[in-house]
Write a protein that holds these residues in place. Structure first.
Motif, PDB file in Angstrom:
ATOM      1  N   ASP A 164       0.776  -1.144   0.071  1.00 43.52           N
ATOM      2  CA  ASP A 164       0.001  -0.079   0.011  1.00 43.52           C
ATOM      3  C   ASP A 164       0.802   1.142  -0.005  1.00 43.52           C
ATOM      4  O   ASP A 164       1.230   1.764   1.074  1.00 43.52           O
ATOM      5  CB  ASP A 164      -0.772   0.047   1.193  1.00 43.52           C
ATOM      6  CG  ASP A 164      -1.780   1.181   1.350  1.00 43.52           C
ATOM      7  OD1 ASP A 164      -1.841   2.070   0.397  1.00 43.52           O
ATOM      8  OD2 ASP A 164      -2.428   1.348   2.470  1.00 43.52           O
ATOM      9  N   ARG A 187       0.390   4.208  -1.310  1.00 49.52           N
ATOM     10  CA  ARG A 187      -0.409   5.500  -0.621  1.00 49.52           C
ATOM     11  C   ARG A 187      -0.357   5.637   0.727  1.00 49.52           C
ATOM     12  O   ARG A 187      -0.267   6.600   1.406  1.00 49.52           O
ATOM     13  CB  ARG A 187      -1.905   5.535  -1.387  1.00 49.52           C
ATOM     14  CG  ARG A 187      -1.664   5.611  -2.866  1.00 49.52           C
ATOM     15  CD  ARG A 187      -3.371   5.589  -3.455  1.00 49.52           C
ATOM     16  NE  ARG A 187      -3.564   5.627  -4.896  1.00 49.52           N
ATOM     17  CZ  ARG A 187      -3.476   4.446  -5.707  1.00 49.52           C
ATOM     18  NH1 ARG A 187      -3.356   3.391  -4.941  1.00 49.52           N
ATOM     19  NH2 ARG A 187      -3.430   4.748  -6.813  1.00 49.52           N
ATOM     20  N   GLY A 188      -0.819   4.302   1.306  1.00 46.49           N
ATOM     21  CA  GLY A 188      -0.876   4.184   3.000  1.00 46.49           C
ATOM     22  C   GLY A 188       0.597   4.795   3.423  1.00 46.49           C
ATOM     23  O   GLY A 188       0.623   5.368   4.601  1.00 46.49           O
TER      24      GLY A 188
END
Length: 272
Positions: A221, A223-224
Protein backbone atom coordinates in the motif's frame (compact mmCIF):
# COMPACT_ATOMS: atom_id res chain seq x y z
CA UNK A 1 12.46 20.18 2.43
CA UNK A 2 9.24 18.38 1.68
CA UNK A 3 9.27 14.74 0.59
CA UNK A 4 11.10 14.23 -2.68
CA UNK A 5 11.26 11.12 -4.87
CA UNK A 6 14.50 9.76 -6.26
CA UNK A 7 15.90 6.47 -7.54
CA UNK A 8 18.18 3.83 -6.02
CA UNK A 9 20.90 2.28 -8.16
CA UNK A 10 19.84 -1.34 -7.68
CA UNK A 11 17.32 -0.99 -10.52
CA UNK A 12 20.27 -0.74 -12.93
CA UNK A 13 22.66 -3.14 -11.17
CA UNK A 14 21.16 -5.30 -8.44
CA UNK A 15 24.34 -6.52 -6.75
CA UNK A 16 25.92 -3.92 -4.45
CA UNK A 17 29.40 -5.31 -5.22
CA UNK A 18 29.29 -5.24 -9.02
CA UNK A 19 31.24 -2.26 -10.30
CA UNK A 20 30.08 -0.38 -13.38
CA UNK A 21 30.87 2.98 -14.98
CA UNK A 22 27.37 3.94 -16.12
CA UNK A 23 26.41 6.80 -13.85
CA UNK A 24 25.87 9.25 -16.73
CA UNK A 25 23.18 6.95 -18.16
CA UNK A 26 21.68 6.47 -14.70
CA UNK A 27 21.46 10.22 -14.14
CA UNK A 28 19.85 10.70 -17.56
CA UNK A 29 17.27 7.96 -16.86
CA UNK A 30 16.43 9.49 -13.48
CA UNK A 31 16.05 12.96 -14.95
CA UNK A 32 13.84 11.74 -17.82
CA UNK A 33 11.74 9.75 -15.35
CA UNK A 34 10.83 12.95 -13.51
CA UNK A 35 12.79 12.24 -10.35
CA UNK A 36 14.85 14.70 -8.32
CA UNK A 37 17.70 12.69 -6.84
CA UNK A 38 19.62 9.48 -6.55
CA UNK A 39 20.81 7.03 -3.92
CA UNK A 40 23.75 5.20 -5.45
CA UNK A 41 25.71 2.19 -4.27
CA UNK A 42 29.35 3.23 -4.28
CA UNK A 43 30.23 0.48 -6.78
CA UNK A 44 28.35 2.48 -9.45
CA UNK A 45 30.22 5.76 -8.98
CA UNK A 46 32.58 4.76 -11.79
CA UNK A 47 34.55 7.71 -13.15
CA UNK A 48 33.18 9.91 -10.37
CA UNK A 49 34.51 7.83 -7.50
CA UNK A 50 37.59 10.02 -7.18
CA UNK A 51 35.92 13.23 -8.29
CA UNK A 52 32.93 14.35 -6.23
CA UNK A 53 33.28 17.83 -7.72
CA UNK A 54 32.69 16.47 -11.23
CA UNK A 55 29.69 14.50 -9.99
CA UNK A 56 28.26 17.67 -8.45
CA UNK A 57 28.61 19.44 -11.80
CA UNK A 58 26.83 16.64 -13.66
CA UNK A 59 24.02 16.52 -11.11
CA UNK A 60 23.57 20.28 -11.29
CA UNK A 61 23.31 20.12 -15.09
CA UNK A 62 20.30 17.84 -14.71
CA UNK A 63 18.77 19.55 -11.68
CA UNK A 64 19.41 16.46 -9.55
CA UNK A 65 20.71 15.94 -6.02
CA UNK A 66 22.76 13.21 -4.41
CA UNK A 67 20.42 12.00 -1.68
CA UNK A 68 22.59 9.17 -0.40
CA UNK A 69 25.45 6.80 -1.01
CA UNK A 70 24.77 3.15 -0.23
CA UNK A 71 27.63 1.27 1.43
CA UNK A 72 27.02 -2.28 2.78
CA UNK A 73 28.61 -3.62 5.98
CA UNK A 74 28.94 -7.01 7.69
CA UNK A 75 30.17 -5.78 11.10
CA UNK A 76 31.78 -9.15 11.84
CA UNK A 77 32.77 -9.29 15.50
CA UNK A 78 30.77 -6.16 16.26
CA UNK A 79 32.99 -3.74 14.35
CA UNK A 80 33.98 -2.62 10.89
CA UNK A 81 36.64 -4.64 9.15
CA UNK A 82 39.76 -2.63 8.18
CA UNK A 83 38.42 -2.44 4.59
CA UNK A 84 34.94 -1.43 5.76
CA UNK A 85 36.42 1.31 7.94
CA UNK A 86 38.66 2.57 5.15
CA UNK A 87 35.72 2.74 2.76
CA UNK A 88 33.47 4.38 5.34
CA UNK A 89 36.01 7.10 6.05
CA UNK A 90 36.56 7.72 2.34
CA UNK A 91 32.86 8.06 1.58
CA UNK A 92 32.21 10.23 4.62
CA UNK A 93 34.66 12.70 3.12
CA UNK A 94 33.01 12.25 -0.28
CA UNK A 95 29.58 13.03 1.22
CA UNK A 96 30.86 16.23 2.79
CA UNK A 97 30.80 17.68 -0.74
CA UNK A 98 27.01 17.12 -0.80
CA UNK A 99 25.46 18.76 2.28
CA UNK A 100 22.50 16.77 3.57
CA UNK A 101 23.33 13.59 1.66
CA UNK A 102 23.29 10.48 3.85
CA UNK A 103 25.16 7.22 4.10
CA UNK A 104 22.67 4.38 3.61
CA UNK A 105 24.01 1.25 5.35
CA UNK A 106 22.63 -2.13 4.19
CA UNK A 107 23.31 -4.98 6.59
CA UNK A 108 24.87 -7.76 4.54
CA UNK A 109 23.06 -11.09 4.35
CA UNK A 110 24.92 -14.10 5.77
CA UNK A 111 25.19 -17.66 4.49
CA UNK A 112 22.59 -18.75 7.04
CA UNK A 113 20.98 -17.64 10.29
CA UNK A 114 23.34 -19.61 12.54
CA UNK A 115 24.42 -17.86 15.75
CA UNK A 116 21.58 -15.47 15.06
CA UNK A 117 21.46 -13.49 18.27
CA UNK A 118 25.24 -13.09 18.41
CA UNK A 119 25.36 -11.81 14.86
CA UNK A 120 22.43 -9.48 15.44
CA UNK A 121 24.10 -7.96 18.49
CA UNK A 122 27.36 -7.58 16.56
CA UNK A 123 25.63 -5.73 13.74
CA UNK A 124 23.83 -3.41 16.15
CA UNK A 125 27.06 -2.64 17.99
CA UNK A 126 29.00 -2.02 14.78
CA UNK A 127 26.24 0.12 13.30
CA UNK A 128 26.01 2.32 16.37
CA UNK A 129 29.78 2.83 16.43
CA UNK A 130 29.82 3.69 12.72
CA UNK A 131 26.93 6.08 13.24
CA UNK A 132 28.73 7.83 16.09
CA UNK A 133 31.87 8.34 14.01
CA UNK A 134 29.81 9.60 11.09
CA UNK A 135 27.88 11.95 13.38
CA UNK A 136 31.17 13.41 14.57
CA UNK A 137 31.99 14.06 10.90
CA UNK A 138 28.65 15.69 10.17
CA UNK A 139 27.22 12.73 8.24
CA UNK A 140 23.82 11.12 8.86
CA UNK A 141 23.75 7.31 8.63
CA UNK A 142 20.75 5.03 8.28
CA UNK A 143 20.68 1.23 8.54
CA UNK A 144 18.87 -0.74 5.82
CA UNK A 145 17.79 -4.26 6.88
CA UNK A 146 17.31 -6.85 4.13
CA UNK A 147 14.80 -9.68 4.58
CA UNK A 148 15.96 -12.55 2.38
CA UNK A 149 15.81 -16.12 3.73
CA UNK A 150 19.29 -16.09 5.29
CA UNK A 151 19.14 -12.49 6.48
CA UNK A 152 19.77 -11.65 10.12
CA UNK A 153 16.80 -9.26 9.88
CA UNK A 154 13.90 -11.18 8.44
CA UNK A 155 10.90 -11.33 10.77
CA UNK A 156 9.07 -9.01 13.12
CA UNK A 157 11.05 -10.16 16.16
CA UNK A 158 14.31 -9.50 14.28
CA UNK A 159 13.20 -5.98 13.39
CA UNK A 160 12.14 -5.27 16.96
CA UNK A 161 15.56 -6.27 18.27
CA UNK A 162 17.31 -4.18 15.63
CA UNK A 163 15.21 -1.06 15.83
CA UNK A 164 15.10 -1.04 19.62
CA UNK A 165 18.89 -1.52 19.64
CA UNK A 166 19.93 1.26 17.27
CA UNK A 167 21.05 4.43 19.03
CA UNK A 168 18.72 7.10 17.61
CA UNK A 169 21.30 9.81 18.29
CA UNK A 170 23.69 8.25 15.82
CA UNK A 171 22.02 5.67 13.54
CA UNK A 172 18.72 5.98 11.72
CA UNK A 173 16.54 3.39 9.97
CA UNK A 174 15.87 2.98 6.25
CA UNK A 175 12.62 1.05 5.80
CA UNK A 176 12.56 -0.90 2.55
CA UNK A 177 8.91 -1.74 2.04
CA UNK A 178 9.68 -4.67 -0.26
CA UNK A 179 11.85 -6.34 2.33
CA UNK A 180 9.36 -5.56 5.08
CA UNK A 181 6.60 -7.45 3.26
CA UNK A 182 9.05 -10.28 2.49
CA UNK A 183 9.31 -10.72 6.25
CA UNK A 184 5.54 -11.04 6.65
CA UNK A 185 5.09 -7.53 8.03
CA UNK A 186 2.87 -4.60 7.04
CA UNK A 187 5.00 -1.71 5.73
CA UNK A 188 2.46 0.92 6.80
CA UNK A 189 2.48 -0.39 10.37
CA UNK A 190 6.28 -0.56 10.52
CA UNK A 191 6.59 3.00 9.20
CA UNK A 192 4.08 4.30 11.75
CA UNK A 193 5.72 2.47 14.64
CA UNK A 194 9.30 3.46 13.91
CA UNK A 195 8.78 6.86 12.30
CA UNK A 196 11.02 8.77 14.75
CA UNK A 197 13.96 6.57 13.70
CA UNK A 198 13.40 6.86 9.93
CA UNK A 199 16.02 8.92 8.09
CA UNK A 200 15.68 7.51 4.56
CA UNK A 201 13.09 5.37 2.71
CA UNK A 202 13.22 2.76 -0.09
CA UNK A 203 10.14 1.81 -2.13
CA UNK A 204 9.81 -1.25 -4.36
CA UNK A 205 6.80 -3.47 -4.91
CA UNK A 206 6.38 -7.12 -3.97
CA UNK A 207 3.72 -9.65 -3.06
CA UNK A 208 3.10 -11.32 0.27
CA UNK A 209 4.40 -14.49 -1.42
CA UNK A 210 7.84 -12.87 -1.83
CA UNK A 211 7.70 -12.09 -5.53
CA UNK A 212 9.04 -8.80 -6.90
CA UNK A 213 6.51 -6.82 -8.92
CA UNK A 214 6.16 -3.63 -10.93
CA UNK A 215 5.19 -0.70 -8.75
CA UNK A 216 1.44 -0.72 -8.17
CA UNK A 217 0.99 -4.38 -9.15
CA UNK A 218 2.03 -6.01 -5.86
CA UNK A 219 0.56 -6.05 -2.37
CA UNK A 220 2.21 -2.96 -0.91
CA UNK A 221 0.00 0.00 0.00
CA UNK A 222 2.26 2.79 -1.27
CA UNK A 223 -0.39 5.46 -0.75
CA UNK A 224 -0.77 4.35 2.85
CA UNK A 225 3.01 4.40 3.32
CA UNK A 226 3.32 7.94 1.95
CA UNK A 227 0.35 9.12 4.00
CA UNK A 228 1.91 7.67 7.17
CA UNK A 229 5.17 9.49 6.41
CA UNK A 230 3.35 12.77 5.70
CA UNK A 231 1.19 12.49 8.82
CA UNK A 232 4.28 11.79 10.90
CA UNK A 233 6.14 14.83 9.63
CA UNK A 234 8.74 13.00 7.53
CA UNK A 235 10.23 15.50 5.08
CA UNK A 236 13.11 13.70 3.39
CA UNK A 237 13.75 11.36 0.46
CA UNK A 238 11.80 8.36 -0.80
CA UNK A 239 13.96 6.35 -3.21
CA UNK A 240 12.18 4.05 -5.67
CA UNK A 241 13.59 0.92 -7.23
CA UNK A 242 12.45 -2.25 -8.97
CA UNK A 243 13.78 -5.81 -8.87
CA UNK A 244 11.74 -7.47 -11.62
CA UNK A 245 13.67 -9.16 -14.47
CA UNK A 246 12.67 -6.32 -16.80
CA UNK A 247 14.32 -3.80 -14.49
CA UNK A 248 17.74 -5.12 -15.41
CA UNK A 249 17.09 -5.49 -19.14
CA UNK A 250 15.01 -2.38 -19.90
CA UNK A 251 15.83 0.01 -17.10
CA UNK A 252 15.12 3.29 -18.90
CA UNK A 253 11.54 2.21 -19.61
CA UNK A 254 11.05 0.82 -16.10
CA UNK A 255 12.16 4.09 -14.50
CA UNK A 256 9.79 6.00 -16.78
CA UNK A 257 6.92 3.71 -15.74
CA UNK A 258 7.70 4.15 -12.05
CA UNK A 259 7.87 7.90 -12.58
CA UNK A 260 4.39 7.84 -14.06
CA UNK A 261 3.07 5.86 -11.12
CA UNK A 262 4.61 8.26 -8.61
CA UNK A 263 3.30 11.31 -10.45
CA UNK A 264 -0.25 9.97 -10.64
CA UNK A 265 -0.61 8.19 -7.31
CA UNK A 266 1.90 9.52 -4.77
CA UNK A 267 2.72 13.14 -5.62
CA UNK A 268 -0.84 14.28 -4.83
CA UNK A 269 -0.44 12.98 -1.27
CA UNK A 270 2.57 15.23 -0.67
CA UNK A 271 0.86 18.17 -2.34
CA UNK A 272 2.52 18.10 -5.76
Amino acid sequence: MTIKFGCQGSTWVLDYDVEADMLDKIMDDIDKGGFKGLDMQVSLLGRYRDSPERLKEELDKRGLELASLTLPFSFEGGKESPKEREDADYYMNFLKKFPGAKMNVPSRVGQNRDNLLRRQKEIIKGANELGKRAHENGIITSLHPISYKTSYWRFREDYELLLDGLDPKYMGYTPDVGHIIFGGMDPVEIIKEYLPLIKHVHFKDATKNCEWMKMGEGDIDFRGCVQALVDGGYDDWIMVEEETPEAQSNTTHVISEIGGYVKKNLNPIIGK
